[in-house]
Design a protein around this motif. Structure first.
Motif, mmCIF file in Angstrom:
data_model
loop_
_atom_site.group_PDB
_atom_site.id
_atom_site.type_symbol
_atom_site.label_atom_id
_atom_site.label_comp_id
_atom_site.label_asym_id
_atom_site.label_seq_id
_atom_site.Cartn_x
_atom_site.Cartn_y
_atom_site.Cartn_z
ATOM 1 N N ASN A 206 2.937 81.225 1.125
ATOM 2 C CA ASN A 206 3.730 82.048 0.198
ATOM 3 C C ASN A 206 3.352 83.526 0.250
ATOM 4 O O ASN A 206 3.942 84.320 -0.480
ATOM 5 N N LEU A 207 2.349 83.861 1.044
ATOM 6 C CA LEU A 207 1.920 85.267 1.099
ATOM 7 C C LEU A 207 2.452 85.863 2.403
ATOM 8 O O LEU A 207 1.995 85.492 3.486
ATOM 9 N N PRO A 208 3.415 86.770 2.311
ATOM 10 C CA PRO A 208 3.986 87.340 3.537
ATOM 11 C C PRO A 208 2.950 88.142 4.318
ATOM 12 O O PRO A 208 2.017 88.685 3.741
ATOM 13 N N VAL A 209 3.146 88.195 5.614
ATOM 14 C CA VAL A 209 2.279 89.026 6.445
ATOM 15 C C VAL A 209 2.587 90.489 6.131
ATOM 16 O O VAL A 209 3.742 90.897 6.078
ATOM 17 N N GLN A 210 1.540 91.247 5.878
ATOM 18 C CA GLN A 210 1.749 92.656 5.531
ATOM 19 C C GLN A 210 1.516 93.519 6.763
ATOM 20 O O GLN A 210 0.594 93.270 7.546
ATOM 21 N N ARG A 211 2.344 94.550 6.877
ATOM 22 C CA ARG A 211 2.118 95.515 7.954
ATOM 23 C C ARG A 211 1.544 96.775 7.320
ATOM 24 O O ARG A 211 1.897 97.137 6.205
ATOM 25 N N VAL A 212 0.686 97.394 8.029
ATOM 26 C CA VAL A 212 0.047 98.595 7.489
ATOM 27 C C VAL A 212 1.118 99.654 7.233
ATOM 28 O O VAL A 212 2.141 99.719 7.927
ATOM 29 N N THR A 213 0.935 100.437 6.195
ATOM 30 C CA THR A 213 1.918 101.479 5.909
ATOM 31 C C THR A 213 1.488 102.809 6.498
ATOM 32 O O THR A 213 2.274 103.729 6.568
ATOM 33 N N LYS A 214 0.220 102.889 6.904
ATOM 34 C CA LYS A 214 -0.239 104.194 7.396
ATOM 35 C C LYS A 214 -0.737 104.098 8.826
ATOM 36 O O LYS A 214 -1.620 103.313 9.143
ATOM 37 N N VAL A 215 -0.117 104.904 9.681
ATOM 38 C CA VAL A 215 -0.609 105.059 11.046
ATOM 39 C C VAL A 215 -1.132 106.491 11.111
ATOM 40 O O VAL A 215 -0.418 107.432 10.809
ATOM 41 N N GLU A 216 -2.409 106.623 11.467
ATOM 42 C CA GLU A 216 -3.036 107.937 11.288
ATOM 43 C C GLU A 216 -3.375 108.600 12.632
ATOM 44 O O GLU A 216 -3.777 107.957 13.588
ATOM 45 N N LEU A 217 -3.187 109.905 12.611
ATOM 46 C CA LEU A 217 -3.511 110.726 13.808
ATOM 47 C C LEU A 217 -4.735 111.579 13.491
ATOM 48 O O LEU A 217 -4.728 112.354 12.544
ATOM 49 N N PHE A 218 -5.789 111.351 14.261
ATOM 50 C CA PHE A 218 -7.015 112.154 14.120
ATOM 51 C C PHE A 218 -7.177 112.995 15.383
ATOM 52 O O PHE A 218 -7.051 112.466 16.493
ATOM 53 N N ILE A 219 -7.459 114.282 15.202
ATOM 54 C CA ILE A 219 -7.709 115.093 16.413
ATOM 55 C C ILE A 219 -9.011 115.857 16.252
ATOM 56 O O ILE A 219 -9.410 116.215 15.133
ATOM 57 N N ASN A 220 -9.704 116.058 17.354
ATOM 58 C CA ASN A 220 -10.999 116.735 17.335
ATOM 59 C C ASN A 220 -10.857 118.051 18.113
ATOM 60 O O ASN A 220 -10.770 118.073 19.336
ATOM 61 N N VAL A 221 -10.799 119.149 17.358
ATOM 62 C CA VAL A 221 -10.592 120.473 17.962
ATOM 63 C C VAL A 221 -11.786 120.876 18.820
ATOM 64 O O VAL A 221 -11.653 121.507 19.878
ATOM 65 N N LYS A 222 -12.989 120.475 18.375
ATOM 66 C CA LYS A 222 -14.204 120.840 19.090
ATOM 67 C C LYS A 222 -14.209 120.199 20.487
ATOM 68 O O LYS A 222 -14.521 120.863 21.492
ATOM 69 N N ALA A 223 -13.805 118.899 20.477
ATOM 70 C CA ALA A 223 -13.736 118.202 21.764
ATOM 71 C C ALA A 223 -12.711 118.872 22.683
ATOM 72 O O ALA A 223 -12.944 119.025 23.900
ATOM 73 N N ALA A 224 -11.585 119.310 22.092
ATOM 74 C CA ALA A 224 -10.555 119.990 22.893
ATOM 75 C C ALA A 224 -11.113 121.276 23.488
ATOM 76 O O ALA A 224 -10.895 121.583 24.674
ATOM 77 N N ASP A 225 -11.861 122.013 22.658
ATOM 78 C CA ASP A 225 -12.466 123.264 23.136
ATOM 79 C C ASP A 225 -13.375 123.000 24.344
ATOM 80 O O ASP A 225 -13.339 123.719 25.337
ATOM 81 N N GLU A 226 -14.197 121.954 24.222
ATOM 82 C CA GLU A 226 -15.131 121.650 25.307
ATOM 83 C C GLU A 226 -14.401 121.246 26.587
ATOM 84 O O GLU A 226 -14.900 121.472 27.688
ATOM 85 N N LEU A 227 -13.216 120.616 26.391
ATOM 86 C CA LEU A 227 -12.421 120.223 27.558
ATOM 87 C C LEU A 227 -11.558 121.384 28.067
ATOM 88 O O LEU A 227 -10.841 121.243 29.054
ATOM 89 N N GLY A 228 -11.602 122.525 27.327
ATOM 90 C CA GLY A 228 -10.785 123.669 27.715
ATOM 91 C C GLY A 228 -9.321 123.458 27.397
ATOM 92 O O GLY A 228 -8.446 123.958 28.102
#
Lengths: 580, 338
Positions: free
Chosen positions: B300-322
């Protein structure tokens, strides 16, 4: 005696108690019941208002949620489309996704109805897709009404989504179409609390559950399971918007009110468990009931106390009356209630006093009656003075009489016959004595002693005594006629003498007798003994007293025992045997 | 959603609390037998070790607490850890099933869910996974799961293609991108075909790299670098997700722009991540486990789908990669690490 008395007393107590109790409790109950009734109705009306307000508030919050999305979408349709989409519009769309988590995907449509941009959280973005969307209901609806809300659709048969389309102010601004994940309403709906445990839910126009604090109910997308909720909505509509009672999805009884959200056509229904909603009412009812019980208890105590106060003097009266009735005339009922009871007690006390006097009098009469003629006894009693019985010396006439040969007769005859003869004899004599108001001193067998002029003086005692003696002789002679059949030798003689004698009560404390002592008594006794049957012998003093008023015959003086000289004797001449 | 912000704050909330939770979990392990008669028991099946699951367990316990359960007080939890050896999952699941636990929780991927499903058809089971539960044959329907299983889907598998799209925005000049596939994963083939379709519509070519064990990671990054790809896009797979630290270190070492499903990756120095919010999924799994303990039927308990898909970005890592993030990513990222 206590049996029949106790029963009515208990009844009176019960009657008084019931009356007093009812007098207090009935108004109390009427007041309590009416207060409960009106309280219930007021509370019910308040509850209606409260739930209606909660429903409006919940509807406003959900409308805010939708309006918020619509307003945010407005940013994307503020500029007219040019042939090149430009990065600017794409950034706006992405920022909108970032800003409004409920939007799953967004389509921007140009004035010609072609899709120019599509951004999504799940699918790939499309730039210049170019699909012709001009005939889709979303675009048509948005162009016609500026805002268009699609029907609720359950993705994969589970997750509720809705399409919102919005057109810009000018046709050149195009249309934006957003797919909105309605699961996000959960944040709003789960935040709404009606009372302590009440909650809100949302039904769309066809009655499908759009939002509920238990998200799994929504995701189940099971229309048959939502029947109770639809029934609840129907019940509210049937009551023209008033709060209605019904059952929620778990089957519990709830009170529900509704408000609708214009535009999307949803109904927001707030429900509160009946038990909780009516809690203040029940509390008030319990309070009233407790007060009523306390009031009734107080009334009972008061009624008991009052009844006791009323019954107590009655009980004292009853007890007193019982004692007085039992002859304790010296008993006095002591009541100081300063009311009718005290007056009644006083009356009873007076009555007891009178009864005591009356009894004393009747006792005295009884005493006097033994030797006085009843009328004489009554007379003495009326004067209230029994000093006449005191010892003194007075001139009296003493009469003695007896039956001749009675001793021999009594030895011969049957006992019953003897007693019967004596009874008739005594009755006759007593009647005669009474008739002449003389004093019957004593019966001793067949002998009888009668006194005239004592204890009550009378006029002309000698004459009276002679008349009495004659009467006695006559009465007994008439009896003797019958008795001679039994014994021919029976006869009756009377002796009478007058002179001073000492009269008064003699004897022991318990057995007092009124009698006369003196020479005249001896003389009368001797004369009686000497008298022949039918003869009345009278001494000289008495004979002299009556003089010639009564015919007397002087007989020869008799030598009597105890008298030195022969005593002159007279005989009454009334009877045939006189002088015989 | 409200609890999401709490969850993401919790990630940085300090190790002390997690240590305590881990200690409590350890303590519960040996009290289970004593209290077994009194307390309902949740059998928790995990594919990795408790250390890797720490943040997930925090979310799971929050979910349990939300419906009134606290471990040791009114529920006992018996854990079985596969320690990365996914082949052992079915045996561990059978072990839990044979102990007749009140409910089972199979969290952390389709492999775990399938192992639990194979182990018992009666014990109520809550899964947490990234793929489509219907396609993987875990349940028949989302709204009415029907059997003894229900759970939460994180959408991570579905959004693999979005990772390729984001990577292409970061490296617009590149025509070839590497994708990392775990051939042992039941979702690998469907993800790969999805990625191929996406690559076609994005106009890029794919270099498919396979790895199903830690020793293969290094050569995979080396290949991505040596092939001159624009970046390495990881398909959704718990084996990868639970090794975010290691992958981030390798990405830095090899100078490869890479993207995974887990926020742990950019937080550990990787470039970026896009995937379902695991705090939400594990919390919801906890809520469902609690509701099942209260007597509700999984069917009786429906399968739930997540409501949040999140985007994380790392500016420092981007800087190091140029590299520089385009404004579209900076604007739509849920979190920018600087």
């Amino acid at each position: 005696m206590p049996g029949p008395v106790a029963a009515p007393r208990a009844t009176l107590f019960k009657k008084y108690f019931r009356t007093l109790f009812a007098a207090v409790v009935a108004p109390l109950f009427i007041a309590g019941a009416s207060e409960a009734w009106f309280g219930y109705h007021d509370q019910r009306a308040r509850l209606n208002d409260l739930l209606a307000a909660e429903a409006r508030l919940a509807a406003a919050r959900i409308a805010d949620f939708i309006d918020g999305i619509r307003d945010q979408m407005g940013w994307t349709v503020q500029l007219p489309w040019s042939e090149t989409p430009g990065n600017r519009r794409r950034l706006d769309a992405l920022r909108l996704l970032r800003q409004v988590p409920a939007i799953e995907s967004l389509s921007l449509v140009d004035p010609a109805g072609r899709e120019r941009l599509f951004v999504s959280r799940i699918g790939l973005n499309r730039v210049e897709g170019g699909d012709d969307l001009s005939a889709t209901p979303a675009v048509v609806g948005a162009r016609a009404h500026r805002v268009w809300f699609g029907p609720v659709a359950f993705q994969n048969g589970s997750e509720p989504f809705m399409t919102i389309a919005l057109s810009g102010n000018r046709a050149a601004d195009g249309v934006v179409i957003a797919e909105v994940n309605l699961k996000f309403i959960w944040d709003v709906i789960s935040d709404i609390r009606v009372g302590r445990t009440g909650e809100a839910f949302v039904l769309d126009q066809p009655g499908r559950l759009v939002a509920h604090p238990d998200i799994s109910l929504v995701l189940r997308a099971d229309e048959s399971a939502h029947k109770p909720l639809q029934a609840l909505r129907a019940a509210i509509l049937a009551q023209s918007g008033q709060a209605a009672a019904g059952r929620d999805i778990a089957g519990d009884r709830v009170l529900a009110a509704m408000a609708s959200i214009p535009g999307v056509g949803w109904s927001v229904i707030v429900e509160q468990p009946v038990a909780e909603a009516f809690e203040p009412i029940y509390a008030a009812l319990w309070r009233t009931a407790a007060l009523l019980v306390a009031g009734a208890a107080l009334a009972a105590a008061l009624a008991y106390w009052l009844t006791r106060r009323m019954i107590e003097p009655i009980r004292v009266l009853e007890d007193g009356v019982t004692r007085i009735g039992a002859g304790q005339f010296d008993h006095r009922i002591s009541l100081t209630t300063s009311d009718e009871f005290e007056r009644l007690a006083t009356r009873f006390n007076e009555m007891a006093g009178e009864l005591a006097l009356s009894q004393e009098r009747s006792e005295r009469i009884g005493r006097l009656k033994r030797f006085l003629a009843p009328q004489v006894a009554e007379l003495i009693d009326r004067t209230g003075d029994d000093r006449v019985l005191d010892g003194r010396r007075v001139d009296v006439v003493v009469i003695f009489c007896d039956l001749r040969d009675f001793t021999a007769f009594s030895a011969r005859a049957e006992a019953e016959t003897v007693i019967g003869v004596l009874r008739e004899y005594h009755d006759a004599l007593e009647r005669a004595v009474s008739a002449h108001e003389a004093t019957l001193i004593n019966f001793f067998g067949d002998g009888v002693m009668v006194l005239v002029n004592a204890p009550v003086s009378c006029s002309d005692p000698a004459l009276r005594a002679i008349d009495l003696a004659n009467d006695m002789q006559r009465s007994v002679q008439s009896l003797l006629i019958g008795w001679r059949a039994l014994d021919s030798r029976l006869g009756f003689g009377v002796g009478l003498a007058m002179g001073p004698a000492t009269v008064g009560q003699i004897g022991s404390e318990g057995r007092l007798h009124y009698t006369a002592i003196g020479n005249v008594v001896n003389l009368a006794s001797r004369l009686c003994a000497s008298a022949q049957d039918g003869e009345v012998l009278i001494d000289r003093v008495a004979a002299r007293e009556v003089a010639s008023r009564v015919p007397l015959v002087e007989l020869d003086p008799l030598a009597l025992k105890g008298f030195d000289a022969p005593v002159p004797v007279f005989a009454a001449a009334g009877d045939g045997k006189a002088g015989g | 959603m409200r609890f999401v912000s709490r969850g993401s704050a919790g990630a940085a909330a300090g190790l002390r609390r997690r240590d305590l939770v881990a200690l409590a979990g350890g303590a519960a392990a040996w009290t289970v037998t004593a209290d077994a008669q009194a307390l309902p028991v949740i059998g928790y099946l995990g594919s990795e070790s408790p250390q890797q699951y720490e943040s997930r367990l925090v979310a799971f316990r929050e979910g349990l607490a939300q419906v009134g359960y606290a471990e040791g007080r009114n529920v006992a939890i018996e854990f079985r850890w596969a320690e990365g050896r996914y082949r052992e999952l079915p045996a561990l699941a059978r072990e839990l099933a044979s102990r007749q636990v009140t409910a089972m929780v199979a969290a952390g991927g389709a492999e775990v869910a399938l192992a639990a499903k194979a182990a018992t058809a009666t014990i109520p089971t809550v899964f947490e996974m990234g793929g489509d539960p219907i396609a993987l044959g875990v349940v028949d329907s989302l709204s009415r799961p029907g059997g003894n299983l229900t759970g939460v889907s994180s959408l991570s598998v579905e959004v693999s293609r979005k990772r390729l799209e984001f990577m292409r925005e970061v490296r617009p000049g590149s025509k070839v991108f590497a994708v990392a596939i775990n051939p042992a994963s039941p979702t690998s083939s469907s993800q790969l075909s999805n990625l191929r379709v996406a690559a076609e519509s994005l106009g890029v070519k794919l270099a498919v790299l396979k790895a199903s064990s830690e020793p293969e990671f290094d050569s995979m990054f080396a290949a991505a670098h040596d092939l001159g790809t624009g970046g390495l896009v990881f398909s959704s797979d718990p084996y990868f997700a639970y090794r975010s630290q290691q992958l981030a270190a390798l990405a830095v070492r090899h100078g490869v722009p890479a993207m995974t499903q887990s926020r742990d990756f950019p937080l550990a120095g990787g470039l970026m991540s896009y995937g379902g919010d695991f705090s939400q999924t594990h919390r919801n799994a906890g809520i469902y486990a609690g509701r099942i303990l209260k007597g509700e039927k999984p069917a009786n308990l429906p399968v739930q789908r997540v409501t949040k898909v999140e985007l994380f970005i790392n500016v420092k890592a981007a800087d190091e990669l140029g590299l520089a993030f385009p404004s579209s990513l900076l604007g739509s990222a849920d979190r920018v690490i600087e």
